[in-house]
Write a protein that holds these residues in place. Structure first.
Motif, PDB file in Angstrom:
ATOM      1  N   UNK A  43       0.840  -1.203   0.000  1.00  0.00           N
ATOM      2  CA  UNK A  43       0.000   0.000   0.000  1.00  0.00           C
ATOM      3  C   UNK A  43       0.874   1.252   0.000  1.00  0.00           C
ATOM      4  N   UNK A  44       1.895   1.248   0.832  1.00  0.00           N
ATOM      5  CA  UNK A  44       2.802   2.405   0.892  1.00  0.00           C
ATOM      6  C   UNK A  44       3.523   2.609  -0.434  1.00  0.00           C
ATOM      7  N   UNK A  45       3.890   1.522  -1.102  1.00  0.00           N
ATOM      8  CA  UNK A  45       4.554   1.619  -2.402  1.00  0.00           C
ATOM      9  C   UNK A  45       3.611   2.223  -3.439  1.00  0.00           C
ATOM     10  N   UNK A  46       2.353   1.817  -3.410  1.00  0.00           N
ATOM     11  CA  UNK A  46       1.377   2.357  -4.365  1.00  0.00           C
ATOM     12  C   UNK A  46       1.190   3.854  -4.135  1.00  0.00           C
ATOM     13  N   UNK A  47       1.142   4.253  -2.868  1.00  0.00           N
ATOM     14  CA  UNK A  47       1.034   5.678  -2.538  1.00  0.00           C
ATOM     15  C   UNK A  47       2.270   6.420  -3.032  1.00  0.00           C
ATOM     16  N   UNK A  48       3.449   5.821  -2.883  1.00  0.00           N
ATOM     17  CA  UNK A  48       4.689   6.427  -3.387  1.00  0.00           C
ATOM     18  C   UNK A  48       4.657   6.570  -4.900  1.00  0.00           C
ATOM     19  N   UNK A  49       4.030   5.621  -5.581  1.00  0.00           N
ATOM     20  CA  UNK A  49       3.899   5.730  -7.034  1.00  0.00           C
ATOM     21  C   UNK A  49       3.054   6.944  -7.416  1.00  0.00           C
ATOM     22  N   UNK A  50       1.990   7.209  -6.659  1.00  0.00           N
ATOM     23  CA  UNK A  50       1.180   8.400  -6.928  1.00  0.00           C
ATOM     24  C   UNK A  50       1.998   9.665  -6.689  1.00  0.00           C
ATOM     25  N   UNK A  51       2.818   9.672  -5.642  1.00  0.00           N
ATOM     26  CA  UNK A  51       3.691  10.819  -5.377  1.00  0.00           C
ATOM     27  C   UNK A  51       4.637  11.050  -6.546  1.00  0.00           C
ATOM     28  N   UNK A  52       5.226   9.969  -7.030  1.00  0.00           N
ATOM     29  CA  UNK A  52       6.169  10.082  -8.148  1.00  0.00           C
ATOM     30  C   UNK A  52       5.459  10.562  -9.408  1.00  0.00           C
ATOM     31  N   UNK A  53       4.280  10.051  -9.656  1.00  0.00           N
ATOM     32  CA  UNK A  53       3.511  10.471 -10.835  1.00  0.00           C
ATOM     33  C   UNK A  53       3.216  11.970 -10.777  1.00  0.00           C
ATOM     34  N   UNK A  54       3.007  12.477  -9.566  1.00  0.00           N
ATOM     35  CA  UNK A  54       2.738  13.907  -9.387  1.00  0.00           C
ATOM     36  C   UNK A  54       4.020  14.735  -9.422  1.00  0.00           C
ATOM     37  N   UNK A  55       5.171  14.057  -9.500  1.00  0.00           N
ATOM     38  CA  UNK A  55       6.442  14.760  -9.586  1.00  0.00           C
ATOM     39  C   UNK A  55       7.125  14.981  -8.252  1.00  0.00           C
ATOM     40  N   UNK A  56       6.620  14.346  -7.195  1.00  0.00           N
ATOM     41  CA  UNK A  56       7.172  14.582  -5.868  1.00  0.00           C
ATOM     42  C   UNK A  56       7.908  13.377  -5.292  1.00  0.00           C
ATOM     43  N   UNK A  57       8.079  12.337  -6.065  1.00  0.00           N
ATOM     44  CA  UNK A  57       8.741  11.152  -5.541  1.00  0.00           C
ATOM     45  C   UNK A  57       9.771  10.622  -6.508  1.00  0.00           C
ATOM     46  N   UNK A  58      10.435   9.555  -6.097  1.00  0.00           N
ATOM     47  CA  UNK A  58      11.515   9.010  -6.911  1.00  0.00           C
ATOM     48  C   UNK A  58      11.146   7.717  -7.624  1.00  0.00           C
ATOM     49  N   UNK A  59      10.036   7.113  -7.267  1.00  0.00           N
ATOM     50  CA  UNK A  59       9.651   5.874  -7.931  1.00  0.00           C
ATOM     51  C   UNK A  59       9.129   6.174  -9.329  1.00  0.00           C
ATOM     52  N   UNK A  60       9.237   5.200 -10.176  1.00  0.00           N
ATOM     53  CA  UNK A  60       8.712   5.350 -11.526  1.00  0.00           C
ATOM     54  C   UNK A  60       7.868   4.147 -11.879  1.00  0.00           C
ATOM     55  N   UNK A  61       7.532   4.050 -13.140  1.00  0.00           N
ATOM     56  CA  UNK A  61       6.853   2.864 -13.637  1.00  0.00           C
ATOM     57  C   UNK A  61       5.476   2.660 -13.003  1.00  0.00           C
ATOM     58  N   UNK A  62       4.689   3.718 -12.934  1.00  0.00           N
ATOM     59  CA  UNK A  62       3.353   3.626 -12.351  1.00  0.00           C
ATOM     60  C   UNK A  62       2.456   2.805 -13.274  1.00  0.00           C
ATOM     61  N   UNK A  63       1.592   1.998 -12.674  1.00  0.00           N
ATOM     62  CA  UNK A  63       0.659   1.173 -13.442  1.00  0.00           C
ATOM     63  C   UNK A  63      -0.304   2.070 -14.228  1.00  0.00           C
ATOM     64  N   UNK A  64      -0.680   1.632 -15.405  1.00  0.00           N
ATOM     65  CA  UNK A  64      -1.616   2.395 -16.247  1.00  0.00           C
ATOM     66  C   UNK A  64      -2.910   2.695 -15.482  1.00  0.00           C
ATOM     67  N   UNK A  65      -3.406   1.689 -14.783  1.00  0.00           N
ATOM     68  CA  UNK A  65      -4.638   1.874 -14.007  1.00  0.00           C
ATOM     69  C   UNK A  65      -4.470   2.975 -12.960  1.00  0.00           C
ATOM     70  N   UNK A  66      -3.321   3.012 -12.294  1.00  0.00           N
ATOM     71  CA  UNK A  66      -3.065   4.034 -11.280  1.00  0.00           C
ATOM     72  C   UNK A  66      -3.018   5.418 -11.912  1.00  0.00           C
ATOM     73  N   UNK A  67      -2.379   5.535 -13.062  1.00  0.00           N
ATOM     74  CA  UNK A  67      -2.325   6.821 -13.763  1.00  0.00           C
ATOM     75  C   UNK A  67      -3.732   7.281 -14.139  1.00  0.00           C
ATOM     76  N   UNK A  68      -4.565   6.346 -14.583  1.00  0.00           N
ATOM     77  CA  UNK A  68      -5.944   6.693 -14.937  1.00  0.00           C
ATOM     78  C   UNK A  68      -6.730   7.149 -13.712  1.00  0.00           C
TER      79      UNK A  68
END
Length: 100
Positions: A43-68
């Motif tokens: 769950x924390x990793x998924x939240x980190x993916x949203x942070x990264x997608x918004x430009x505030x985190x270091x993780x990449x490779x967000x799932x297409x569903x999460x981006x949608x």
């Protein structure tokens, strides 16, 4: 628990937690993750993916569903997103408003 298949509903929950945390919820993130059959670290990793997608985190490779989910709900006010993420805690569900 084995690998969790993330549903759109799971992503909406994670997105709510990314945006608003747990302050307005009746339980903490660990309990929410457990109720959904998701490991807390996942769950924390998924939240980190949203942070990264918004430009505030270091993780990449967000799932297409999460981006949608991010794009669909990024401007949704807290009460409406909470009702979408946690319909079991919705006031309209509790009072029967809007139920057929």
């Amino acid at each position: 628990m084995s690998n969790h298949e993330w549903s759109e509903a799971d992503d909406i929950v994670a997105f709510y937690l990314y945006r608003f945390g747990t302050a307005l919820l009746p339980c903490d993130m660990a309990a929410i993750a457990e109720q959904r059959g998701i490991k807390l670290g996942s769950m924390k990793m998924r939240i980190s993916n949203f942070k990264a997608y918004a430009g505030a985190g270091r993780l990449g490779n967000i799932a297409r569903q999460s981006a949608q989910v991010f794009e669909r709900y990024k401007d949704t006010p807290e009460p409406q997103l909470r009702d979408k993420a946690f319909p079991e805690w919705s006031e309209s569900t509790k009072t029967g408003v809007g139920l057929k």
